[in-house]
Scaffold this motif. Structure first.
Motif, short mmCIF file in Angstrom:
data_model
loop_
_atom_site.label_atom_id
_atom_site.label_comp_id
_atom_site.label_asym_id
_atom_site.label_seq_id
_atom_site.Cartn_x
_atom_site.Cartn_y
_atom_site.Cartn_z
N ALA A 140 0.83 -1.21 0.00
CA ALA A 140 0.00 0.00 0.00
C ALA A 140 0.87 1.26 0.00
N LEU A 141 1.93 1.26 0.79
CA LEU A 141 2.81 2.42 0.85
C LEU A 141 3.57 2.60 -0.47
N GLU A 142 3.96 1.50 -1.07
CA GLU A 142 4.66 1.57 -2.35
C GLU A 142 3.73 2.11 -3.44
N PHE A 143 2.47 1.65 -3.40
CA PHE A 143 1.49 2.14 -4.37
C PHE A 143 1.22 3.63 -4.15
N ALA A 144 1.15 4.03 -2.87
CA ALA A 144 0.95 5.45 -2.55
C ALA A 144 2.08 6.30 -3.12
N LYS A 145 3.31 5.79 -2.99
CA LYS A 145 4.44 6.52 -3.57
C LYS A 145 4.28 6.65 -5.07
N GLU A 166 8.91 11.72 -13.81
CA GLU A 166 8.38 11.12 -15.03
C GLU A 166 8.90 9.68 -15.15
N GLY A 167 8.25 8.89 -16.01
CA GLY A 167 8.70 7.52 -16.24
C GLY A 167 8.12 6.55 -15.24
N MET A 168 8.82 5.43 -15.01
CA MET A 168 8.36 4.39 -14.12
C MET A 168 8.21 4.91 -12.70
N LYS A 169 7.04 4.65 -12.11
CA LYS A 169 6.77 5.11 -10.75
C LYS A 169 6.45 3.92 -9.85
N PRO A 170 6.83 4.04 -8.56
CA PRO A 170 7.56 5.14 -7.94
C PRO A 170 9.05 5.10 -8.28
N CYS A 171 9.67 6.28 -8.26
CA CYS A 171 11.11 6.33 -8.56
C CYS A 171 11.94 5.98 -7.34
N ASN A 172 11.38 6.18 -6.13
CA ASN A 172 12.05 5.88 -4.86
C ASN A 172 13.29 6.72 -4.59
N VAL A 173 13.49 7.78 -5.38
CA VAL A 173 14.64 8.66 -5.14
C VAL A 173 14.23 10.12 -4.96
N CYS A 174 13.05 10.50 -5.49
CA CYS A 174 12.62 11.89 -5.34
C CYS A 174 12.26 12.18 -3.89
N LYS A 220 -4.47 12.45 -2.59
CA LYS A 220 -4.42 12.11 -1.17
C LYS A 220 -4.70 10.61 -1.05
N ILE A 221 -3.94 9.96 -0.20
CA ILE A 221 -4.09 8.51 0.01
C ILE A 221 -4.41 8.25 1.47
N TYR A 222 -5.40 7.38 1.71
CA TYR A 222 -5.75 6.96 3.07
C TYR A 222 -5.63 5.44 3.16
N ILE A 223 -4.77 4.98 4.06
CA ILE A 223 -4.55 3.54 4.25
C ILE A 223 -5.11 3.17 5.62
N ILE A 224 -6.09 2.27 5.63
CA ILE A 224 -6.68 1.82 6.90
C ILE A 224 -6.19 0.41 7.17
N ASN A 225 -5.26 0.29 8.11
CA ASN A 225 -4.68 -1.02 8.46
C ASN A 225 -5.62 -1.76 9.41
#
Length: 328
Positions: free
Chosen positions: A43-48, A55-63, A108-113
Protein backbone atom coordinates in the motif's frame (compact mmCIF):
# COMPACT_ATOMS: atom_id res chain seq x y z
CA UNK A 1 11.43 -0.55 -0.06
CA UNK A 2 10.42 -1.14 -3.69
CA UNK A 3 7.76 -3.25 -5.37
CA UNK A 4 10.42 -5.81 -6.24
CA UNK A 5 11.29 -6.30 -2.57
CA UNK A 6 7.78 -7.55 -1.74
CA UNK A 7 8.24 -11.31 -2.06
CA UNK A 8 5.77 -13.63 -3.75
CA UNK A 9 3.10 -11.11 -4.79
CA UNK A 10 4.22 -10.61 -8.39
CA UNK A 11 0.68 -10.72 -9.77
CA UNK A 12 -0.44 -7.82 -7.58
CA UNK A 13 2.75 -5.88 -8.33
CA UNK A 14 2.06 -6.16 -12.05
CA UNK A 15 -1.56 -5.01 -11.63
CA UNK A 16 -0.52 -1.96 -9.63
CA UNK A 17 2.37 -1.11 -11.93
CA UNK A 18 -0.01 -1.20 -14.89
CA UNK A 19 -2.42 1.04 -12.99
CA UNK A 20 0.37 3.55 -12.35
CA UNK A 21 1.57 3.40 -15.96
CA UNK A 22 -1.91 4.01 -17.38
CA UNK A 23 -2.89 6.47 -14.64
CA UNK A 24 -6.15 4.56 -14.07
CA UNK A 25 -6.75 4.62 -10.33
CA UNK A 26 -9.74 3.20 -8.48
CA UNK A 27 -11.09 5.35 -5.67
CA UNK A 28 -10.88 2.40 -3.24
CA UNK A 29 -8.85 -0.80 -2.93
CA UNK A 30 -9.14 -3.79 -0.61
CA UNK A 31 -5.88 -5.65 0.09
CA UNK A 32 -6.83 -8.98 1.67
CA UNK A 33 -4.47 -11.62 3.04
CA UNK A 34 -2.81 -13.07 6.12
CA UNK A 35 -0.69 -10.91 8.37
CA UNK A 36 2.94 -10.77 7.22
CA UNK A 37 2.37 -11.05 3.45
CA UNK A 38 3.31 -7.43 2.73
CA UNK A 39 -0.06 -5.66 2.45
CA UNK A 40 1.06 -2.50 4.24
CA UNK A 41 4.35 -2.34 2.33
CA UNK A 42 2.45 -2.76 -0.93
CA UNK A 43 0.00 0.00 0.00
CA UNK A 44 2.81 2.42 0.85
CA UNK A 45 4.66 1.57 -2.35
CA UNK A 46 1.49 2.14 -4.37
CA UNK A 47 0.95 5.45 -2.55
CA UNK A 48 4.44 6.52 -3.57
CA UNK A 49 3.66 5.59 -7.15
CA UNK A 50 0.42 7.58 -7.18
CA UNK A 51 2.06 10.72 -5.78
CA UNK A 52 5.61 10.40 -7.21
CA UNK A 53 6.62 13.65 -8.91
CA UNK A 54 9.04 12.13 -11.43
CA UNK A 55 8.38 11.12 -15.03
CA UNK A 56 8.70 7.52 -16.24
CA UNK A 57 8.36 4.39 -14.12
CA UNK A 58 6.77 5.11 -10.75
CA UNK A 59 7.56 5.14 -7.94
CA UNK A 60 11.11 6.33 -8.56
CA UNK A 61 12.05 5.88 -4.86
CA UNK A 62 14.64 8.66 -5.14
CA UNK A 63 12.62 11.89 -5.34
CA UNK A 64 11.87 13.87 -2.21
CA UNK A 65 8.21 12.86 -2.29
CA UNK A 66 8.98 9.12 -2.39
CA UNK A 67 11.52 9.45 0.40
CA UNK A 68 9.14 11.41 2.61
CA UNK A 69 6.35 8.86 2.13
CA UNK A 70 8.77 6.05 2.99
CA UNK A 71 9.75 7.92 6.16
CA UNK A 72 6.08 8.52 7.06
CA UNK A 73 6.54 12.26 6.71
CA UNK A 74 4.22 13.24 3.84
CA UNK A 75 0.94 14.95 4.79
CA UNK A 76 -1.12 13.59 1.88
CA UNK A 77 -0.52 9.93 2.81
CA UNK A 78 -2.46 9.03 5.94
CA UNK A 79 -1.96 5.68 7.69
CA UNK A 80 -4.81 4.84 10.07
CA UNK A 81 -4.06 2.03 12.53
CA UNK A 82 -5.24 1.50 16.07
CA UNK A 83 -4.16 -0.96 18.76
CA UNK A 84 -7.75 -2.12 19.12
CA UNK A 85 -11.07 -1.17 17.61
CA UNK A 86 -11.25 1.51 14.94
CA UNK A 87 -14.14 3.67 16.10
CA UNK A 88 -16.43 6.00 14.21
CA UNK A 89 -14.57 9.04 15.55
CA UNK A 90 -11.47 7.99 13.61
CA UNK A 91 -13.44 7.67 10.38
CA UNK A 92 -15.05 11.06 10.98
CA UNK A 93 -11.53 12.52 11.21
CA UNK A 94 -10.83 10.92 7.84
CA UNK A 95 -14.03 12.37 6.38
CA UNK A 96 -13.15 15.85 7.61
CA UNK A 97 -9.63 15.63 6.20
CA UNK A 98 -10.66 14.15 2.87
CA UNK A 99 -12.85 17.17 2.10
CA UNK A 100 -9.77 19.39 2.03
CA UNK A 101 -7.93 19.37 -1.28
CA UNK A 102 -4.29 18.23 -1.31
CA UNK A 103 -1.87 20.83 -0.01
CA UNK A 104 1.08 19.13 -1.69
CA UNK A 105 0.69 17.34 -5.00
CA UNK A 106 -2.58 16.34 -6.65
CA UNK A 107 -3.58 13.21 -4.70
CA UNK A 108 -4.42 12.11 -1.17
CA UNK A 109 -4.09 8.51 0.01
CA UNK A 110 -5.75 6.96 3.07
CA UNK A 111 -4.55 3.54 4.25
CA UNK A 112 -6.68 1.82 6.90
CA UNK A 113 -4.68 -1.02 8.46
CA UNK A 114 -6.62 -3.90 10.05
CA UNK A 115 -9.84 -2.60 8.51
CA UNK A 116 -11.65 -5.61 10.00
CA UNK A 117 -11.32 -3.83 13.37
CA UNK A 118 -13.69 -1.05 12.30
CA UNK A 119 -16.93 -1.02 14.25
CA UNK A 120 -20.17 -1.33 12.28
CA UNK A 121 -20.79 2.36 12.92
CA UNK A 122 -17.32 3.20 11.57
CA UNK A 123 -17.92 1.05 8.49
CA UNK A 124 -21.26 2.72 7.81
CA UNK A 125 -19.63 6.13 8.11
CA UNK A 126 -16.84 5.07 5.71
CA UNK A 127 -19.44 3.77 3.27
CA UNK A 128 -20.79 7.30 2.79
CA UNK A 129 -17.32 8.45 1.74
CA UNK A 130 -16.86 5.48 -0.61
CA UNK A 131 -20.17 6.29 -2.30
CA UNK A 132 -19.10 9.82 -3.23
CA UNK A 133 -15.29 10.05 -2.94
CA UNK A 134 -13.41 13.18 -4.07
CA UNK A 135 -11.61 12.61 -7.39
CA UNK A 136 -8.24 13.34 -5.77
CA UNK A 137 -8.58 10.71 -3.01
CA UNK A 138 -7.81 6.99 -2.89
CA UNK A 139 -8.67 4.78 0.09
CA UNK A 140 -6.84 1.48 0.66
CA UNK A 141 -8.28 -1.01 3.17
CA UNK A 142 -5.95 -3.68 4.55
CA UNK A 143 -7.55 -6.75 6.11
CA UNK A 144 -6.90 -10.38 6.94
CA UNK A 145 -10.56 -11.18 6.40
CA UNK A 146 -12.70 -9.32 3.88
CA UNK A 147 -15.81 -11.12 5.12
CA UNK A 148 -15.65 -9.05 8.31
CA UNK A 149 -16.48 -5.94 6.28
CA UNK A 150 -19.92 -4.86 5.12
CA UNK A 151 -20.77 -6.26 1.66
CA UNK A 152 -21.58 -2.72 0.53
CA UNK A 153 -18.01 -1.65 1.36
CA UNK A 154 -16.48 -4.64 -0.44
CA UNK A 155 -18.56 -3.97 -3.55
CA UNK A 156 -17.08 -0.48 -3.85
CA UNK A 157 -13.45 -1.63 -3.73
CA UNK A 158 -11.08 -3.21 -6.20
CA UNK A 159 -10.08 -6.41 -4.39
CA UNK A 160 -6.50 -7.70 -4.50
CA UNK A 161 -5.88 -10.96 -2.61
CA UNK A 162 -2.44 -11.68 -1.20
CA UNK A 163 -1.50 -15.37 -1.37
CA UNK A 164 0.97 -17.40 0.74
CA UNK A 165 4.45 -17.47 -0.78
CA UNK A 166 6.22 -20.56 -2.11
CA UNK A 167 8.65 -22.01 0.43
CA UNK A 168 11.47 -21.94 -2.11
CA UNK A 169 11.08 -18.18 -2.59
CA UNK A 170 11.14 -17.53 1.15
CA UNK A 171 14.19 -19.76 1.50
CA UNK A 172 15.97 -17.81 -1.22
CA UNK A 173 15.24 -14.49 0.52
CA UNK A 174 16.60 -15.80 3.83
CA UNK A 175 19.75 -17.20 2.23
CA UNK A 176 20.54 -14.27 -0.05
CA UNK A 177 19.18 -11.39 2.01
CA UNK A 178 19.96 -12.59 5.54
CA UNK A 179 22.90 -14.95 5.01
CA UNK A 180 21.06 -17.88 6.62
CA UNK A 181 22.36 -21.40 5.96
CA UNK A 182 20.53 -23.64 3.50
CA UNK A 183 19.34 -26.00 6.27
CA UNK A 184 18.09 -23.30 8.65
CA UNK A 185 16.46 -21.29 5.87
CA UNK A 186 14.62 -24.41 4.66
CA UNK A 187 13.45 -25.23 8.18
CA UNK A 188 12.28 -21.69 8.96
CA UNK A 189 10.57 -21.40 5.57
CA UNK A 190 8.72 -24.66 6.18
CA UNK A 191 7.36 -23.39 9.51
CA UNK A 192 6.40 -19.98 8.07
CA UNK A 193 3.18 -21.23 6.45
CA UNK A 194 4.11 -19.28 3.35
CA UNK A 195 4.23 -15.96 5.22
CA UNK A 196 7.47 -14.06 4.66
CA UNK A 197 6.88 -11.83 7.70
CA UNK A 198 6.52 -14.90 9.93
CA UNK A 199 9.72 -16.40 8.51
CA UNK A 200 11.67 -13.25 9.34
CA UNK A 201 10.26 -13.24 12.88
CA UNK A 202 11.09 -16.91 13.43
CA UNK A 203 14.73 -16.22 12.62
CA UNK A 204 14.95 -14.00 15.70
CA UNK A 205 12.39 -15.79 17.88
CA UNK A 206 14.24 -17.43 20.77
CA UNK A 207 10.97 -18.84 22.17
CA UNK A 208 10.34 -20.67 18.90
CA UNK A 209 13.84 -22.18 18.99
CA UNK A 210 13.51 -23.16 22.67
CA UNK A 211 10.07 -24.74 22.25
CA UNK A 212 11.20 -26.65 19.17
CA UNK A 213 14.18 -28.07 21.08
CA UNK A 214 11.83 -29.23 23.85
CA UNK A 215 9.50 -30.85 21.33
CA UNK A 216 12.31 -32.75 19.60
CA UNK A 217 13.70 -33.79 22.98
CA UNK A 218 10.27 -35.16 23.84
CA UNK A 219 10.18 -37.36 20.71
CA UNK A 220 13.38 -39.01 21.90
CA UNK A 221 12.12 -39.41 25.48
CA UNK A 222 9.01 -41.22 24.23
CA UNK A 223 11.24 -43.78 22.57
CA UNK A 224 12.92 -44.49 25.91
CA UNK A 225 9.56 -45.70 27.27
CA UNK A 226 9.94 -43.92 30.63
CA UNK A 227 6.33 -43.25 31.66
CA UNK A 228 7.21 -41.21 34.74
CA UNK A 229 9.46 -38.79 32.84
CA UNK A 230 6.91 -38.70 30.07
CA UNK A 231 4.12 -37.54 32.36
CA UNK A 232 6.44 -34.88 33.74
CA UNK A 233 6.46 -33.45 30.22
CA UNK A 234 2.84 -32.43 30.77
CA UNK A 235 4.24 -29.47 32.73
CA UNK A 236 5.93 -28.25 29.54
CA UNK A 237 2.63 -28.35 27.62
CA UNK A 238 0.81 -26.59 30.46
CA UNK A 239 3.44 -23.88 30.71
CA UNK A 240 3.30 -23.30 26.95
CA UNK A 241 -0.47 -23.70 26.69
CA UNK A 242 -0.82 -20.53 24.63
CA UNK A 243 1.47 -22.09 22.01
CA UNK A 244 -0.20 -25.51 22.00
CA UNK A 245 -1.31 -25.39 18.37
CA UNK A 246 2.22 -24.57 17.25
CA UNK A 247 3.68 -27.29 19.49
CA UNK A 248 1.34 -29.96 18.11
CA UNK A 249 2.10 -28.80 14.58
CA UNK A 250 5.80 -29.24 15.36
CA UNK A 251 5.14 -32.78 16.55
CA UNK A 252 3.15 -33.61 13.43
CA UNK A 253 5.85 -32.13 11.18
CA UNK A 254 8.47 -34.30 12.90
CA UNK A 255 6.58 -37.56 12.48
CA UNK A 256 5.63 -36.68 8.90
CA UNK A 257 9.33 -36.17 8.21
CA UNK A 258 10.01 -39.62 9.65
CA UNK A 259 7.32 -41.10 7.42
CA UNK A 260 8.56 -39.30 4.29
CA UNK A 261 12.15 -40.33 4.90
CA UNK A 262 11.16 -43.91 5.66
CA UNK A 263 9.17 -44.17 2.42
CA UNK A 264 11.39 -42.18 0.04
CA UNK A 265 14.85 -41.74 1.62
CA UNK A 266 14.64 -38.22 0.14
CA UNK A 267 15.99 -35.33 2.21
CA UNK A 268 14.78 -32.30 0.24
CA UNK A 269 11.12 -32.95 1.21
CA UNK A 270 11.80 -32.68 4.95
CA UNK A 271 10.70 -29.71 7.06
CA UNK A 272 13.20 -30.40 9.83
CA UNK A 273 16.09 -30.66 7.40
CA UNK A 274 18.54 -29.31 9.98
CA UNK A 275 18.06 -32.51 12.04
CA UNK A 276 18.81 -35.18 9.44
CA UNK A 277 20.70 -37.54 11.76
CA UNK A 278 17.87 -37.65 14.32
CA UNK A 279 15.32 -38.21 11.56
CA UNK A 280 17.34 -41.07 10.10
CA UNK A 281 17.83 -42.62 13.53
CA UNK A 282 14.19 -42.45 14.64
CA UNK A 283 12.83 -43.55 11.25
CA UNK A 284 14.95 -46.69 11.57
CA UNK A 285 13.53 -47.37 15.04
CA UNK A 286 9.82 -46.78 14.35
CA UNK A 287 7.69 -48.73 11.88
CA UNK A 288 5.66 -46.95 9.21
CA UNK A 289 2.28 -47.97 10.66
CA UNK A 290 3.30 -46.72 14.09
CA UNK A 291 4.30 -43.34 12.66
CA UNK A 292 0.91 -43.04 10.97
CA UNK A 293 -0.85 -44.00 14.21
CA UNK A 294 1.11 -41.35 16.13
CA UNK A 295 0.17 -38.64 13.62
CA UNK A 296 -3.48 -39.69 13.97
CA UNK A 297 -3.24 -39.43 17.78
CA UNK A 298 -1.78 -35.91 17.59
CA UNK A 299 -4.40 -34.76 15.08
CA UNK A 300 -7.09 -36.21 17.35
CA UNK A 301 -5.62 -34.27 20.27
CA UNK A 302 -5.75 -31.04 18.25
CA UNK A 303 -9.42 -31.65 17.59
CA UNK A 304 -10.13 -32.36 21.26
CA UNK A 305 -8.43 -29.13 22.33
CA UNK A 306 -10.56 -27.14 19.89
CA UNK A 307 -13.59 -28.87 21.41
CA UNK A 308 -12.51 -27.68 24.88
CA UNK A 309 -11.76 -31.14 26.28
CA UNK A 310 -9.88 -30.91 29.62
CA UNK A 311 -6.43 -29.69 28.57
CA UNK A 312 -4.18 -31.60 30.98
CA UNK A 313 -6.12 -34.84 30.62
CA UNK A 314 -6.03 -34.52 26.85
CA UNK A 315 -2.24 -34.06 26.80
CA UNK A 316 -1.67 -36.94 29.26
CA UNK A 317 -3.80 -39.28 27.13
CA UNK A 318 -1.94 -38.20 23.98
CA UNK A 319 1.48 -38.89 25.47
CA UNK A 320 0.44 -42.24 26.93
CA UNK A 321 -1.22 -43.31 23.68
CA UNK A 322 1.87 -42.40 21.66
CA UNK A 323 4.08 -44.31 24.05
CA UNK A 324 1.73 -47.29 23.90
CA UNK A 325 2.04 -47.29 20.09
CA UNK A 326 5.83 -47.18 20.38
CA UNK A 327 5.98 -49.99 22.94
CA UNK A 328 3.49 -52.27 21.19
Amino acid sequence: MAFEEIVGQERIVEILKKTLLNNTFSHAYLFEGLEGLGKKQMALEFAKGVICSQEGMKPCNVCQTCRRIQEGNYPEVNLIQEDGTIKIEKIRELQKDIQMKPYEGRKKIYIINHAENMTVQAQNALLKTLEEPPAYATIILLTVNGNSLLPTIISRCQILKFRPVEIGKIQQVLMEGRGVSREESRMVSSFSNGIIGRALKLLEDEDFKRIREEVLKLTEEMLRRDTINLLESVDFFTKEKNQIEEILDMLVSWYRDLMIYKETQELHFLMNCDRIEEIQDQSNRIGLKKIRDIIFIIDQTKGNIKSNVNFQLNIEVMLLNIQEVLVW
